[in-house]
Design an enzyme around this catalytic site. Structure first.
Site, PDB file in Angstrom:
ATOM      1  CD  GLU A   1      -3.913  -2.364   7.306  1.00  0.00           C
ATOM      2  OE1 GLU A   1      -2.232  -2.283   6.523  1.00  0.00           O
ATOM      3  OE2 GLU A   1      -4.162  -1.097   6.946  1.00  0.00           O
TER       4      GLU A   1
ATOM      5  CE  LYS B   1      -0.551   3.266   4.923  1.00  0.00           C
ATOM      6  NZ  LYS B   1      -0.253   3.380   5.990  1.00  0.00           N
TER       7      LYS B   1
ATOM      8  CG  ASN C   1      -1.562   1.330   1.088  1.00  0.00           C
ATOM      9  OD1 ASN C   1      -1.678   2.044   0.373  1.00  0.00           O
ATOM     10  ND2 ASN C   1      -2.183   1.618   2.408  1.00  0.00           N
TER      11      ASN C   1
ATOM     12  CB  SER D   1       5.689  -2.449  11.872  1.00  0.00           C
ATOM     13  OG  SER D   1       4.366  -0.885  12.162  1.00  0.00           O
TER      14      SER D   1
ATOM     15  CG  HIS E   1      -5.967   1.777   5.104  1.00  0.00           C
ATOM     16  ND1 HIS E   1      -5.104   3.399   5.834  1.00  0.00           N
ATOM     17  CD2 HIS E   1      -4.325   1.446   4.880  1.00  0.00           C
ATOM     18  CE1 HIS E   1      -4.060   2.869   6.225  1.00  0.00           C
ATOM     19  NE2 HIS E   1      -3.677   2.054   6.022  1.00  0.00           N
TER      20      HIS E   1
ATOM     21  N   GLY F   1       2.301   2.419  10.608  1.00  0.00           N
ATOM     22  CA  GLY F   1       3.301   3.267  10.469  1.00  0.00           C
ATOM     23  C   GLY F   1       3.973   3.960  11.822  1.00  0.00           C
TER      24      GLY F   1
ATOM     25  CD  GLU G   1      -2.802   5.540   6.350  1.00  0.00           C
ATOM     26  OE1 GLU G   1      -2.335   6.023   5.808  1.00  0.00           O
ATOM     27  OE2 GLU G   1      -1.557   4.986   7.302  1.00  0.00           O
TER      28      GLU G   1
HETATM   29  P1  PGA Z   1       2.574   0.381   7.303  1.00  0.00           P
HETATM   30  O1  PGA Z   1       1.025   0.999   6.339  1.00  0.00           O
HETATM   31  O2  PGA Z   1       3.007  -0.938   7.019  1.00  0.00           O
HETATM   32  O3  PGA Z   1       3.742   1.323   7.193  1.00  0.00           O
HETATM   33  O4  PGA Z   1       2.539  -0.122   8.896  1.00  0.00           O
HETATM   34  C1  PGA Z   1       0.726  -0.958   6.686  1.00  0.00           C
HETATM   35  C2  PGA Z   1      -1.223  -0.216   6.343  1.00  0.00           C
HETATM   36  O5  PGA Z   1      -1.172   1.320   6.332  1.00  0.00           O
HETATM   37  O6  PGA Z   1      -1.736  -0.678   5.392  1.00  0.00           O
END
Ligand code: PGA
Length: 256
Positions: free
Chosen positions: A169, A11, A9, A215, A97, A175, A99
């Protein structure tokens, strides 16, 4: 056997040149691999989906969008619809997601609308769910995840279990560098699969891929993928580097 999906992903990262150079480095490597039941996938930003599809053409690499509108067409400035994504030949799209939920007010109800718009167009929705740290600390993880499933998948009929993908998630692990332990992740994945089994039957539950995200990186992906209910990763930061992405795919191949 379920598909093992290694999904990047991206982003709001990588412009046209970076998208192209990543794929020109990665696609020839993927073409050399015997992937078996491992599916590599990247989700670039909307403007670069066409370029990604072109670079990935005739390769095993799948391309996904990161979001879709809950409507099909009309006066909705800035939105991109499921028919538009389908017109590109796209097969996957992430929805819900955390976010999007946090910064764009997406709810389980709007995730549910998006889900049906994608399915109507023959795309596979990658439905993201997960609890915040406060919800986990309050002991509400199961309650939150199940209510996101009930709301997000409302009125959905599944026949095979391959029509959708679920990504668990935990928001506190995205992140932050703070990955859920394999035990913590497996526990929630098992709860999700149990709910799918009770709602749609055991054969659907056994076919449906449930990805872990938060992560994930080359150093920790193996122990996560070794868990019986974890069928891949939805990976942000670590999917942006060609070598890390390939390393995680190779780890997945090694486990199949
Ligand atoms: P990350 O993001 O691996 O940077 O923690 C995962 C995601 O939000 O899909």
């Amino acid at each position: 056997m379920r598909k093992l999906i290694i999904a990047g992903n991206w982003k709001m990262n990588k412009g046209l040149g970076e998208t192209r150079s990543f794929l020109q480095a990665v696609v020839p490597q993927l073409n050399k691999l015997d992937l078996g039941r491992v599916i590599p996938l990247v989700a670039p930003a909307y403007p670069f989906l066409t370029e990604a599809l072109r670079e990935a053409f005739a390769s095993p690499l799948m391309v996904s969008a990161q979001d879709v509108s809950e409507r099909n067409d009309g006066a909705y400035t800035g939105e991109v619809s499921a028919p538009m994504l389908a017109s590109l030949g796209l097969k996957y799209c992430i929805i819900g997601h955390s976010e999007r939920r946090q910064y764009h007010c997406e709810t389980d109800a709007s995730v549910n609308q998006r889900l049906f718009k994608l399915l109507d167009q023959g795309l596979v929705p990658i439905v993201c769910i997960g609890e915040t740290l406060a919800q986990r600390d309050a002991g509400d993880t199961e309650k939150v995840v199940l209510s996101q499933l009930e709301g997000g998948l409302k009125d959905l009929k599944l026949e095979s279990g391959t029509e959708i993908i679920i990504a668990y998630e935990p928001v506190w692990a995205i992140g932050t560098g703070r990955t859920a332990t394999p035990q913590q992740a497996q526990e929630v994945h098992a709860i999700i699969r149990k709910w799918i089994g009770e709602t749609y039957g055991q054969s659907v539950a056994q076919n449906l891929s449930i990805l872990y995200g938060g992560s994930v990186k080359p150093d920790n992906i193996k122990e996560l993928l070794e868990c019986s209910d974890i069928d891949g990763g939805l990976i942000g930061g670590a999917s942006l580097k060609e070598n890390d992405f390939l390393a995680m795919i190779n780890t997945a191949i090694g486990l199949t």
